[in-house]
Design an enzyme around this catalytic site. Structure first.
Site, PDB file in Angstrom:
ATOM      1  N   SER A  42       0.833  -1.210   0.000  1.00 42.00           N
ATOM      2  CA  SER A  42       0.000   0.000   0.000  1.00 42.00           C
ATOM      3  C   SER A  42       0.864   1.254   0.000  1.00 42.00           C
ATOM      4  CB  SER A  42      -0.943   0.007   1.211  1.00 42.00           C
ATOM      5  OG  SER A  42      -0.244  -0.186   2.413  1.00 42.00           O
ATOM      6  N   ASN A 129      -2.561  -2.935  12.617  1.00 38.67           N
ATOM      7  CA  ASN A 129      -4.020  -2.923  12.487  1.00 38.67           C
ATOM      8  C   ASN A 129      -4.658  -1.760  13.247  1.00 38.67           C
ATOM      9  OD1 ASN A 129      -3.419  -5.236  11.140  1.00 38.67           O
ATOM     10  ND2 ASN A 129      -4.421  -6.643  12.572  1.00 38.67           N
ATOM     11  N   HIS A 175     -40.887  18.928 -14.110  1.00 39.74           N
ATOM     12  CA  HIS A 175     -40.752  18.111 -15.325  1.00 39.74           C
ATOM     13  C   HIS A 175     -39.975  18.853 -16.413  1.00 39.74           C
ATOM     14  CE1 HIS A 175     -43.993  15.734 -13.412  1.00 39.74           C
ATOM     15  NE2 HIS A 175     -44.526  16.917 -13.167  1.00 39.74           N
ATOM     16  N   SER A 296     -13.846  24.620 -28.550  1.00 40.96           N
ATOM     17  CA  SER A 296     -13.919  23.383 -29.323  1.00 40.96           C
ATOM     18  C   SER A 296     -12.741  23.338 -30.279  1.00 40.96           C
ATOM     19  CB  SER A 296     -15.230  23.357 -30.109  1.00 40.96           C
ATOM     20  OG  SER A 296     -15.093  22.502 -31.231  1.00 40.96           O
ATOM     21  N   LYS A 302     -17.686  27.748 -30.403  1.00 42.24           N
ATOM     22  CA  LYS A 302     -18.111  27.081 -29.180  1.00 42.24           C
ATOM     23  C   LYS A 302     -17.470  27.638 -27.920  1.00 42.24           C
ATOM     24  CE  LYS A 302     -20.518  24.088 -28.587  1.00 42.24           C
ATOM     25  NZ  LYS A 302     -20.420  22.655 -28.778  1.00 42.24           N
ATOM     26  N   GLU A 309     -19.554  20.072 -16.619  1.00 38.34           N
ATOM     27  CA  GLU A 309     -19.828  18.695 -17.074  1.00 38.34           C
ATOM     28  C   GLU A 309     -18.977  17.700 -16.285  1.00 38.34           C
ATOM     29  OE1 GLU A 309     -20.172  18.540 -21.661  1.00 38.34           O
ATOM     30  OE2 GLU A 309     -19.112  20.383 -21.171  1.00 38.34           O
ATOM     31  N   TYR A 336      -9.440  -7.720  11.753  1.00 40.66           N
ATOM     32  CA  TYR A 336      -8.773  -7.104  10.608  1.00 40.66           C
ATOM     33  C   TYR A 336      -8.623  -8.106   9.465  1.00 40.66           C
ATOM     34  CZ  TYR A 336      -5.527  -4.664   7.618  1.00 40.66           C
ATOM     35  OH  TYR A 336      -4.961  -4.065   6.533  1.00 40.66           O
ATOM     36  N   GLN A 341      -7.361  -2.624   3.525  1.00 39.58           N
ATOM     37  CA  GLN A 341      -6.345  -1.746   2.938  1.00 39.58           C
ATOM     38  C   GLN A 341      -6.895  -0.964   1.746  1.00 39.58           C
ATOM     39  OE1 GLN A 341      -2.152  -3.056   2.729  1.00 39.58           O
ATOM     40  NE2 GLN A 341      -2.424  -3.065   0.525  1.00 39.58           N
TER      41      GLN A 341
HETATM   42  N1  ARG Z   1      -1.184  -1.501   4.965  1.00 34.15           N
HETATM   43  C1  ARG Z   1      -2.207  -1.960   5.854  1.00 34.15           C
HETATM   44  C2  ARG Z   1      -3.502  -1.242   5.556  1.00 34.15           C
HETATM   45  O1  ARG Z   1      -3.458  -0.320   4.831  1.00 34.15           O
HETATM   46  C3  ARG Z   1      -1.821  -1.701   7.268  1.00 34.15           C
HETATM   47  C4  ARG Z   1      -2.269  -2.772   8.215  1.00 34.15           C
HETATM   48  C5  ARG Z   1      -1.696  -4.028   7.789  1.00 34.15           C
HETATM   49  N2  ARG Z   1      -1.815  -5.068   8.730  1.00 34.15           N
HETATM   50  C6  ARG Z   1      -1.497  -6.295   8.365  1.00 34.15           C
HETATM   51  N3  ARG Z   1      -1.520  -7.184   9.257  1.00 34.15           N
HETATM   52  N4  ARG Z   1      -1.178  -6.615   7.129  1.00 34.15           N
HETATM   53  O2  ARG Z   1      -4.564  -1.596   6.021  1.00 34.15           O
END
Ligand code: ARG
Length: 472
Positions: A42, A129, A175, A296, A302, A309, A336, A341
């Site tokens: 991550s 976690n 409408h 455009s 335009k 948009e 967890y 993640q």
């Molecule tokens: N990179 C993990 C997340 O974004 C952090 C916690 C990871 N914990 C683990 N036991 N892999 O959630």
């Protein structure tokens, strides 16, 4: 480019770099496959949390010193190291290495280089976690506060437009057919009401985010005597989580934020769509400011509302972020799971969409030039039919009958290719003797507007009272 790892002092344990850099290799005999590392990391996105990760770790270290799991000197070394890491990341000097998996391990690895064994003690009584839950909550609290400021800025821009157009008559639609005259102020203030509710929703999301999860550990707390309330105070949380398993698996606060963001995005999208209509030649109610328009590549004449948009279009992303997160969560057993993640990119994406949209709309509205004549002309004619019927009700005619009488007047007038404004008193009286001379007054859009003084209605006096209550 210098590598942090090169300067690593040899640490305890033997063998080459383990699956997670140098930090959690004990369990493994062989290195993780590179492709797996790449897929599961991550770090490429959660580095956005680095300031909050460091803030959380400093509070955690201070707490560990307070309960004597660290000496003051160790806590000092940790804090100085973390502050240096913050500067390294901010200045772009920090070398990120995908084998660190995430921002938590990246920072911890660097800390062990800078603070030695003190650094190796930082993760005492903590798991990634509860750490990541903390980081995301800290981050979202800051960001929701930013979003609230942007909502307020847009709200103020709309109130300013409303203040200038309390008497600007325009047709209101149902409408997408002309219905009854309203004022531009009344129309714009409808969006202010939406933003008021958005503000409430974000404030509520903030309160649910404002819960300190650290101390939950991986899922079952810790045997070590820590002081969770101290950490909460240090970090400005008003509560601590009450269940360690919930603390690490709960992402309801993310859903709360994403649903508030989705509803806001839908509001911004509707607002954008409406301005797109108003600025089309068919409506001609307003002119697009050059600074906010695009040309455009082929058609020289335009002037396109691309910004609006795309605010409308990007609503799909935000709603998608919410749906993605709901879907990610729906099958997860406690506590967890790595699926969680996936939460961060959804949050980042929603923020990166709604923040600039709010900011740009707040700058856009004051530059929108309205064509009062076109709006007022469109508000007359058949849009006054209901006023005529209500006039008859004032003369004792039952509403259903009044509806019929005026319906017939409209049909006849339309068939003759005329508009209500062209009618004479004699024309009206052919349909009902209840019409008096003052009925002619009903055929002006301004009269119609002034008379709609019902609470919450569009009459200038009512709108002015609402503006007063809305403040600046
Ligand atoms: N990179 C993990 C997340 O974004 C952090 C916690 C990871 N914990 C683990 N036991 N892999 O959630």
């Amino acid at each position: 480019m210098k590598s942090n790892r090169k300067k690593t002092a040899p640490t305890s344990g033997k063998g080459a770099k383990g699956p997670s850099g140098n930090l959690i290799r004990g369990r493994f005999a062989r290195r993780r496959l590179l492709e797996v590392e790449k897929f599961t990391a991550s770090l490429p996105f959660d580095r956005r949390l680095y300031r909050h990760d460091i803030r959380g770790s400093i509070a955690h270290a201070r707490m560990l010193a307070r309960v004597r799991l660290l000496t003051r000197a160790e806590a000092g070394r940790i804090e100085r190291g973390l502050k240096r890491i913050e500067r390294e990341i901010a200045s772009g000097q920090f070398v990120f290495d995908l084998s660190d998996e995430d921002i938590h391990l990246a920072i911890e690895r660097r800390l062990t280089q800078l603070a030695g064994d003190a650094g190796r003690k930082l993760h005492t009584a903590r798991s990634r976690n509860d750490q990541v839950a903390l980081d995301l909550r800290l981050y979202l609290k800051d960001e929701i506060a930013e979003v609230l400021k942007l909502v307020e800025a847009l709200r103020r821009a709309l109130v300013t437009v409303a203040r200038e157009h309390v008497e600007t008559v325009m047709p209101g639609y149902t409408h997408l057919q002309r219905a009854q005259p309203v004022s531009l102020a009344h129309h714009v203030l409808a969006y202010v009401e939406m933003l008021e509710r958005d503000r409430e929703r974000f404030e509520q999301a903030f309160r649910r985010t404002d819960v300190m999860p650290l101390g939950a550990g991986a899922l079952a707390g810790t045997t070590l005597r820590i002081d969770r309330r101290f950490v909460a105070r240090e970090l400005g949380f008003s509560r601590i989580s009450e269940n360690s398993m919930d603390a690490v698996s709960d992402r309801d606060f993310v859903l709360d934020f994403l649903s508030a963001a989705s509803i806001l995005a839908v509001h911004l999208s509707r607002m954008s769509e409406e301005i797109i209509l108003w600025t089309s030649a068919e409506f001609g109610f307003a002119a697009l400011p050059d600074e906010f328009s695009t040309g455009s590549s082929m058609m020289p004449q335009k002037k396109n509302p691309d910004l609006l948009e795309l605010i409308r279009g990007k609503t799909g992303r935000v709603v998608g972020d919410l749906v993605a997160m709901l879907t990610t969560l729906k099958g997860l057993p406690l506590a967890y799971n790595s699926d969680l993640q996936e939460d961060k990119e959804r949050v980042f994406d929603a923020l990166d969409t709604i923040k600039p949209a709010l900011d740009l709309l707040a700058k856009f509205w004051p530059r929108l030039v309205f064509e009062r004549r076109a709006m007022s002309e469109a508000a007359g004619g058949f849009a006054l039919a209901t006023d005529l019927a209500e006039y008859l009700v004032g003369r004792g005619v039952p509403f259903r009958q009044a509806h019929d009488i005026v319906g017939a007047i409209v049909r006849e007038t339309a068939e003759a290719g005329k508009s209500l404004g062209a009618l004479t008193l004699a024309d009206l009286r052919r349909h009902s003797q209840a019409f008096g001379a003052d009925a002619m007054e009903m055929l002006r859009a301004e009269t119609s507007l002034n008379r709609r003084t019902v609470a919450g209605g569009p009459a200038p006096s009512t709108v002015r009272a609402r503006l007063l209550r809305l403040g600046r």
